[in-house]
Motif scaffolding. Structure first.
Motif, PDB file in Angstrom:
ATOM      1  N   TYR A  16       4.602   5.003  -4.394  1.00 10.91           N
ATOM      2  CA  TYR A  16       3.292   4.355  -4.289  1.00 10.91           C
ATOM      3  C   TYR A  16       2.655   4.601  -2.917  1.00 10.91           C
ATOM      4  CZ  TYR A  16       4.993   0.386  -1.467  1.00 10.91           C
ATOM      5  OH  TYR A  16       5.505  -0.394  -0.459  1.00 10.91           O
ATOM      6  N   ARG A  56      -1.096   0.513  -9.252  1.00  8.54           N
ATOM      7  CA  ARG A  56      -1.437  -0.851  -8.824  1.00  8.54           C
ATOM      8  C   ARG A  56      -0.862  -1.151  -7.442  1.00  8.54           C
ATOM      9  NH1 ARG A  56      -3.809  -3.924 -12.686  1.00  8.54           N
ATOM     10  NH2 ARG A  56      -3.506  -3.347 -14.887  1.00  8.54           N
ATOM     11  N   GLN A  57       0.357  -0.702  -7.198  1.00  9.03           N
ATOM     12  CA  GLN A  57       0.977  -0.924  -5.882  1.00  9.03           C
ATOM     13  C   GLN A  57       0.197  -0.197  -4.788  1.00  9.03           C
ATOM     14  OE1 GLN A  57       4.966   0.438  -7.083  1.00  9.03           O
ATOM     15  NE2 GLN A  57       5.765  -1.524  -6.366  1.00  9.03           N
ATOM     16  N   ILE A  59      -3.005   0.633  -4.854  1.00  9.06           N
ATOM     17  CA  ILE A  59      -4.287  -0.052  -4.672  1.00  9.06           C
ATOM     18  C   ILE A  59      -4.094  -1.336  -3.884  1.00  9.06           C
ATOM     19  CG2 ILE A  59      -6.098  -1.327  -5.904  1.00  9.06           C
ATOM     20  CD1 ILE A  59      -5.962   0.830  -8.074  1.00  9.06           C
ATOM     21  N   GLU A  60      -3.020  -2.070  -4.155  1.00  8.23           N
ATOM     22  CA  GLU A  60      -2.754  -3.315  -3.436  1.00  8.23           C
ATOM     23  C   GLU A  60      -2.523  -3.047  -1.953  1.00  8.23           C
ATOM     24  OE1 GLU A  60      -2.112  -7.286  -2.468  1.00  8.23           O
ATOM     25  OE2 GLU A  60      -3.149  -6.304  -4.142  1.00  8.23           O
ATOM     26  N   ARG A  63      -5.813  -2.381  -0.484  1.00 10.71           N
ATOM     27  CA  ARG A  63      -6.583  -3.631  -0.463  1.00 10.71           C
ATOM     28  C   ARG A  63      -6.184  -4.466   0.753  1.00 10.71           C
ATOM     29  NH1 ARG A  63      -6.395  -8.694  -1.130  1.00 10.71           N
ATOM     30  NH2 ARG A  63      -4.146  -8.640  -1.445  1.00 10.71           N
ATOM     31  N   GLU A  64      -4.877  -4.524   1.042  1.00  9.53           N
ATOM     32  CA  GLU A  64      -4.397  -5.274   2.201  1.00  9.53           C
ATOM     33  C   GLU A  64      -4.906  -4.675   3.505  1.00  9.53           C
ATOM     34  OE1 GLU A  64      -0.179  -5.309   1.845  1.00  9.53           O
ATOM     35  OE2 GLU A  64      -0.157  -6.813   0.242  1.00  9.53           O
ATOM     36  N   ASP A  69     -11.355  -2.992  -2.821  1.00  5.05           N
ATOM     37  CA  ASP A  69     -11.585  -4.326  -3.349  1.00  5.05           C
ATOM     38  C   ASP A  69     -11.537  -4.246  -4.871  1.00  5.05           C
ATOM     39  OD1 ASP A  69     -12.276  -6.978  -3.741  1.00  5.05           O
ATOM     40  OD2 ASP A  69     -14.435  -6.588  -3.589  1.00  5.05           O
ATOM     41  N   ALA A  70     -10.502  -4.843  -5.474  1.00  9.23           N
ATOM     42  CA  ALA A  70     -10.352  -4.832  -6.934  1.00  9.23           C
ATOM     43  C   ALA A  70     -11.089  -6.029  -7.510  1.00  9.23           C
ATOM     44  CB  ALA A  70      -8.876  -4.876  -7.310  1.00  9.23           C
ATOM     45  N   GLN A  72     -12.121  -8.027 -10.857  1.00  7.51           N
ATOM     46  CA  GLN A  72     -11.718  -8.180 -12.246  1.00  7.51           C
ATOM     47  C   GLN A  72     -12.894  -7.931 -13.194  1.00  7.51           C
ATOM     48  OE1 GLN A  72      -9.806 -11.902 -13.059  1.00  7.51           O
ATOM     49  NE2 GLN A  72      -9.079 -11.264 -15.080  1.00  7.51           N
ATOM     50  N   THR A  76     -12.388  -1.092  -9.268  1.00  8.33           N
ATOM     51  CA  THR A  76     -11.975  -1.111  -7.863  1.00  8.33           C
ATOM     52  C   THR A  76     -12.989  -0.342  -7.031  1.00  8.33           C
ATOM     53  OG1 THR A  76      -9.647  -1.222  -8.511  1.00  8.33           O
ATOM     54  CG2 THR A  76     -10.125  -0.555  -6.258  1.00  8.33           C
TER      55      THR A  76
END
Length: 259
Positions: A16, A56-57, A59-60, A63-64, A69-70, A72, A76
């Motif tokens: 990731y 997903r990992q 992107i997270e 994001r951190e 910015d995801a 919902q 993204t």
């Protein structure tokens, strides 16, 4: 095995993080501009040939870092851009090196006397017989960390200024010691990646590129009295050199047959 899978296998960096590095580069270069909606999870799965959990990992992680910015139901989006402020020009002579760090603000995060011996390669001198003190520090510019310094300082040098070396940069003070001769200052610059500790101290993502500088000072007895591995944040670092500084201007040559 797919071509991408074989490429991933060449690195020990988690999958990731490898994916996040490519995505970060796209934001950095403007392939994905701030405010843009990036590819969907399905598209990224197919492109990178990895499982959705890996995407997903990645992107997270970004994001951190404030880059993605995801939202919902919407997708993204690019919310930031990696910082670029390449104010640090790595010195190419000893006096410039001293001047560049004399006023650095640093924070010591670890000091260990009688530390394990540093690894020295051929030409970097011999080990100090009395051993070393290990000092780890973080250097700051405008209150932002820009480098992590892992320093092995010969014990007899550390003993000369135990309190001083605990709070300020060691190199300028060593250079001013009348009873210490420095006959060699070996500097090697490479490209590396941030390990967990460096990433935490520099406030960057795990596995992000770093500019790594190794500096070894050897005294008149051939002893390595200062062995430092410095990891610079990629956004502050540059190496600018006038390649004609020593030789002077080069005149143009006439092309045969032309006036």
């Amino acid at each position: 095995m797919s071509k991408l899978a074989s490429i991933y296998d060449r690195s020990r960096v988690p999958l990731y993080i490898q994916v996040a590095s490519v995505m970060r580069q796209r934001i950095d270069t403007g392939f994905w501009m701030q405010g843009d909606k990036i590819s969907t999870l399905e598209e990224l799965e197919r492109e990178f040939a990895v499982a959705r959990v890996t995407i997903r990992q990645a992107i997270e992680l970004l994001r951190e870092e404030g880059l993605l910015d995801a939202q919902q139901g919407r997708g993204t989006f690019v919310s930031g851009k990696p910082k670029h402020n390449r104010w640090l020009n790595l010195a190419t002579d000893f006096d410039s090196m001293i001047a560049s760090i004399r006023e650095n603000v640093l924070k010591r995060v670890h000091i260990e006397e009688n530390a394990p011996l540093p690894e020295l390669t051929e030409g970097e001198g011999k080990v100090a017989p009395e051993g070393y003190t290990f000092l780890r520090s973080v250097q700051y510019n405008n209150e932002e960390p820009f480098s992590v310094v892992n320093l092995y300082l010969a014990q007899h040098i550390f003993a000369k200024g135990r309190e001083l070396f605990s709070h300020v940069a060691a190199l300028p003070n060593i250079a001013e010691m009348d009873d210490v001769s420095i006959t060699h200052a070996h500097q090697t610059v490479t490209i590396g990646v941030a390990d967990p500790e460096t990433a935490d101290l520099l406030k960057i993502g795990l596995g992000e590129p770093t500019a790594d500088c190794r500096l070894v000072l050897v005294d008149g007895e051939g002893v390595a009295i200062y062995v430092a591995d410095i990891h610079y944040h990629k956004s502050c670092f540059a190496l600018r050199v006038d390649l004609l500084e020593k030789t002077g201007p080069r005149g143009g040559r006439k092309i045969a047959g032309k006036k």
